[in-house]
Design an enzyme around this catalytic site. Structure first.
Site, PDB file in Angstrom:
ATOM      1  N   TYR A 145       0.860  -1.209   0.000  1.00 41.25           N
ATOM      2  CA  TYR A 145       0.000   0.000   0.000  1.00 41.25           C
ATOM      3  C   TYR A 145       0.884   1.241   0.000  1.00 41.25           C
ATOM      4  O   TYR A 145       0.637   2.177  -0.782  1.00 41.25           O
ATOM      5  CB  TYR A 145      -0.902  -0.027   1.238  1.00 41.25           C
TER       6      TYR A 145
HETATM    7  N1  NAP Z   1      -9.064   6.509   5.361  1.00 36.49           N
HETATM    8  C1  NAP Z   1      -7.781   6.784   5.574  1.00 36.49           C
HETATM    9  O1  NAP Z   1      -7.236   6.599   6.667  1.00 36.49           O
HETATM   10  C2  NAP Z   1      -6.958   7.374   4.460  1.00 36.49           C
HETATM   11  C3  NAP Z   1      -5.782   8.070   4.803  1.00 36.49           C
HETATM   12  C4  NAP Z   1      -5.004   8.584   3.763  1.00 36.49           C
HETATM   13  C5  NAP Z   1      -5.382   8.400   2.456  1.00 36.49           C
HETATM   14  N2  NAP Z   1      -6.522   7.719   2.172  1.00 36.49           N
HETATM   15  C6  NAP Z   1      -6.871   7.518   0.779  1.00 36.49           C
HETATM   16  O2  NAP Z   1      -8.041   8.236   0.510  1.00 36.49           O
HETATM   17  C7  NAP Z   1      -8.771   7.569  -0.549  1.00 36.49           C
HETATM   18  C8  NAP Z   1     -10.199   7.331  -0.079  1.00 36.49           C
HETATM   19  O3  NAP Z   1     -10.155   6.463   1.040  1.00 36.49           O
HETATM   20  P1  NAP Z   1     -11.439   6.202   1.960  1.00 36.49           P
HETATM   21  O4  NAP Z   1     -10.953   6.100   3.334  1.00 36.49           O
HETATM   22  O5  NAP Z   1     -12.501   7.168   1.610  1.00 36.49           O
HETATM   23  O6  NAP Z   1     -11.827   4.738   1.467  1.00 36.49           O
HETATM   24  P2  NAP Z   1     -13.286   4.127   1.158  1.00 36.49           P
HETATM   25  O7  NAP Z   1     -14.288   4.672   2.096  1.00 36.49           O
HETATM   26  O8  NAP Z   1     -13.130   2.649   1.099  1.00 36.49           O
HETATM   27  O9  NAP Z   1     -13.620   4.679  -0.298  1.00 36.49           O
HETATM   28  C9  NAP Z   1     -12.901   4.192  -1.400  1.00 36.49           C
HETATM   29  C10 NAP Z   1     -13.514   4.694  -2.676  1.00 36.49           C
HETATM   30  O10 NAP Z   1     -12.753   4.148  -3.769  1.00 36.49           O
HETATM   31  C11 NAP Z   1     -13.661   3.503  -4.673  1.00 36.49           C
HETATM   32  N3  NAP Z   1     -13.028   2.358  -5.306  1.00 36.49           N
HETATM   33  C12 NAP Z   1     -12.379   1.329  -4.718  1.00 36.49           C
HETATM   34  N4  NAP Z   1     -11.974   0.465  -5.646  1.00 36.49           N
HETATM   35  C13 NAP Z   1     -12.366   0.959  -6.849  1.00 36.49           C
HETATM   36  C14 NAP Z   1     -12.238   0.500  -8.186  1.00 36.49           C
HETATM   37  N5  NAP Z   1     -11.623  -0.643  -8.496  1.00 36.49           N
HETATM   38  N6  NAP Z   1     -12.773   1.278  -9.156  1.00 36.49           N
HETATM   39  C15 NAP Z   1     -13.419   2.444  -8.883  1.00 36.49           C
HETATM   40  N7  NAP Z   1     -13.552   2.913  -7.630  1.00 36.49           N
HETATM   41  C16 NAP Z   1     -13.040   2.174  -6.630  1.00 36.49           C
HETATM   42  C17 NAP Z   1     -14.813   3.041  -3.785  1.00 36.49           C
HETATM   43  O11 NAP Z   1     -15.935   2.796  -4.590  1.00 36.49           O
HETATM   44  P3  NAP Z   1     -17.076   1.750  -4.141  1.00 36.49           P
HETATM   45  O12 NAP Z   1     -18.008   2.539  -3.263  1.00 36.49           O
HETATM   46  O13 NAP Z   1     -17.690   1.305  -5.397  1.00 36.49           O
HETATM   47  O14 NAP Z   1     -16.372   0.655  -3.400  1.00 36.49           O
HETATM   48  C18 NAP Z   1     -14.963   4.242  -2.870  1.00 36.49           C
HETATM   49  O15 NAP Z   1     -15.687   5.260  -3.516  1.00 36.49           O
HETATM   50  C19 NAP Z   1      -7.992   6.283  -0.841  1.00 36.49           C
HETATM   51  O16 NAP Z   1      -7.130   6.485  -1.925  1.00 36.49           O
HETATM   52  C20 NAP Z   1      -7.177   6.080   0.426  1.00 36.49           C
HETATM   53  O17 NAP Z   1      -6.011   5.339   0.180  1.00 36.49           O
HETATM   54  C21 NAP Z   1      -7.331   7.213   3.144  1.00 36.49           C
END
Ligand code: NAP
Length: 225
Positions: A145
């Site tokens: 990751y």
């Molecule tokens: N949460 C944290 O702690 C954190 C910290 C730093 C950075 N981030 C980054 O921020 C971003 C959002 O994270 P989050 O916490 O909001 O995660 P999340 O709630 O799981 O949301 C992920 C999003 O990505 C979409 N997605 C996943 N796989 C996909 C695919 N193959 N094709 C198209 N869309 C896809 C999901 O769509 P579906 O609804 O269809 O699944 C959802 O809209 C990510 O890149 C993550 O690495 C997160």
């Protein structure tokens, strides 16, 4: 200052824990938000009635450019990439298939989106790409990751330097751990114990403030200072 009133902004991953509050915060700032995700029901639950919706899986190499082209039919001023997946586990558990999956969703898809966006946006436009704190501080048990996010961060920063001459902002946002539930739905492994993360609304508001205030960098420290 950037005025978002009546500007069209595509949020990729708008069904997610960060994407949904980002979409709502952009709309509250006056933007006309275009939503992307994989599931129309989850996109409807974002609560932006009447918002244009696009669906597609970013692992399909045809999707990113087609998505930007479709969103741009109504005009496109900004793109926020909030899609992604996480995986946990020691290096011994990092298989080729897992790396391929992580890189497809976390690097290749966003890379193709940024490329297409830069071919479409005009001066004054912006892209926000969300990598993560692990791009700055790779973490044990999160090697693949961390690597996928470091690749995206490096690509985004290079794109930012190139796009500057055209007055298009490309922002690499590297938030710390945020309570979206992401850590509880890894594509492999089990999350280690994590300290309480930031509130998704706080992270979304900080990103929108960066857009409004013409910032160009959002390192992890920007979310806690
Ligand atoms: N949460 C944290 O702690 C954190 C910290 C730093 C950075 N981030 C980054 O921020 C971003 C959002 O994270 P989050 O916490 O909001 O995660 P999340 O709630 O799981 O949301 C992920 C999003 O990505 C979409 N997605 C996943 N796989 C996909 C695919 N193959 N094709 C198209 N869309 C896809 C999901 O769509 P579906 O609804 O269809 O699944 C959802 O809209 C990510 O890149 C993550 O690495 C997160």
């Amino acid at each position: 200052m950037t005025d978002l009133n009546n500007r069209r902004v595509l949020v990729v991953g708008a069904s997610g824990g960060l994407g949904a509050p980002l979409a709502r915060a952009l709309a509250a700032a006056g933007a006309t938000v275009v939503l992307h995700g994989r599931d129309p029901d989850r996109l409807a639950a974002v609560g932006l009635d009447g918002a244009e919706i696009h669906t597609g899986d970013l692992r399909d190499p045809a999707v990113p450019a087609a998505l930007i082209a479709a969103a741009a039919e109504g005009g496109l001023d900004g793109v926020v990439i909030a899609s992604g997946v996480v995986a946990f586990g020691p290096v011994a558990d990092v298989t080729d298939d897992l790396v391929e999956e992580l890189m497809a969703v976390n690097f290749t898809g966003p890379r193709q989106l940024i490329r297409a966006a830069l071919g479409t946006l005009d001066a004054g436009g912006f892209v926000v790409s969300i990598s993560a704190i692990v791009a700055e501080m790779p973490t044990a048990g999160m090697s693949a990751y961390s690597a996928s996010k470091a690749a995206l961060s490096a690509f985004t920063v290079s794109a930012r330097i190139e796009a500057r001459r055209r007055r298009i902002r490309v922002i690499d946002a590297r938030p710390p751990h945020t309570e979206t539930g992401l850590a509880g739905r890894p594509i492999a492994g089990v999350a280690p114990h994590l300290a309480e993360g930031l509130a998704p609304e706080t992270v979304a508001a900080r990103i929108v403030r960066a857009v409004l205030d013409d910032e160009t960098e959002l390192p992890s420290a920007a979310f806690t200072s």
